[in-house]
Design a protein around this motif. Sequence first.
Motif, short mmCIF file in Angstrom:
data_model
loop_
_atom_site.label_atom_id
_atom_site.label_comp_id
_atom_site.label_asym_id
_atom_site.label_seq_id
_atom_site.Cartn_x
_atom_site.Cartn_y
_atom_site.Cartn_z
N ASP A 156 0.79 -1.23 0.00
CA ASP A 156 0.00 0.00 0.00
C ASP A 156 0.83 1.29 0.00
N THR A 157 2.15 1.22 -0.12
CA THR A 157 2.94 2.45 -0.18
C THR A 157 3.27 2.79 -1.63
N ILE A 158 3.63 4.05 -1.83
CA ILE A 158 4.00 4.56 -3.15
C ILE A 158 5.31 5.34 -3.01
N PRO A 159 6.06 5.48 -4.10
CA PRO A 159 7.30 6.26 -4.00
C PRO A 159 7.02 7.75 -3.86
N ALA B 273 3.53 11.52 -13.11
CA ALA B 273 3.33 12.42 -14.25
C ALA B 273 3.83 13.83 -13.92
N GLU B 274 3.57 14.30 -12.70
CA GLU B 274 4.07 15.60 -12.28
C GLU B 274 5.60 15.61 -12.26
N ARG B 275 6.17 14.53 -11.78
CA ARG B 275 7.63 14.40 -11.75
C ARG B 275 8.21 14.51 -13.16
N TYR C 34 9.27 5.85 0.71
CA TYR C 34 7.95 5.30 0.37
C TYR C 34 6.96 5.75 1.42
N VAL C 35 5.79 6.17 0.94
CA VAL C 35 4.77 6.79 1.77
C VAL C 35 3.41 6.19 1.40
N THR D 187 7.05 14.91 -4.78
CA THR D 187 5.76 14.51 -5.31
C THR D 187 5.66 12.99 -5.35
N ALA D 188 4.44 12.51 -5.20
CA ALA D 188 4.17 11.09 -5.35
C ALA D 188 3.51 10.84 -6.70
#
Length: 134
Positions: A88-91, A110-112, A129-130, A106-107
């Motif tokens: 359930d975490t994302i970079p 696309a923004e990155r 990871y958050v 940013t997570a």
Amino acid sequence: MTNHCYTTNVSERDACMGNGYNLQSTVAMILACPSPEGDSVPLFRLYVDGKDHFYTTSALEKELVVRRGESTFDEGIAGYVYICPKDDTIPLYRMYHPVIRDHCYTANAAERRSCIGSQGWKDEGIACYVYPPA
């Protein structure tokens, strides 16, 4: 304003908005305390040269930034995150803009890509990871 500040504190958020910051959407969710499993790490927060809120999970990197001789304030631990992916975490990606001397986090992949591709930001990889925003 060309400075980003990320906070888990509503009072601090409101104070930042009163000082010219724009409120943006929630980037991610972090832990307020270490995980019960003991696999989370502190996310250190520094304020560098009166311009840049800088976040790192590395105690060594934190100390190197403090020792550079700039006016750096150690603002303590922002919360707890993971250095390896968990369910359930994302970079959380970290970028730096050398002209305006600001870090952005940013997570959103696309923004990155957009920031790195056309806005002058330099990719500094995955900061940690958050959890995704609620």
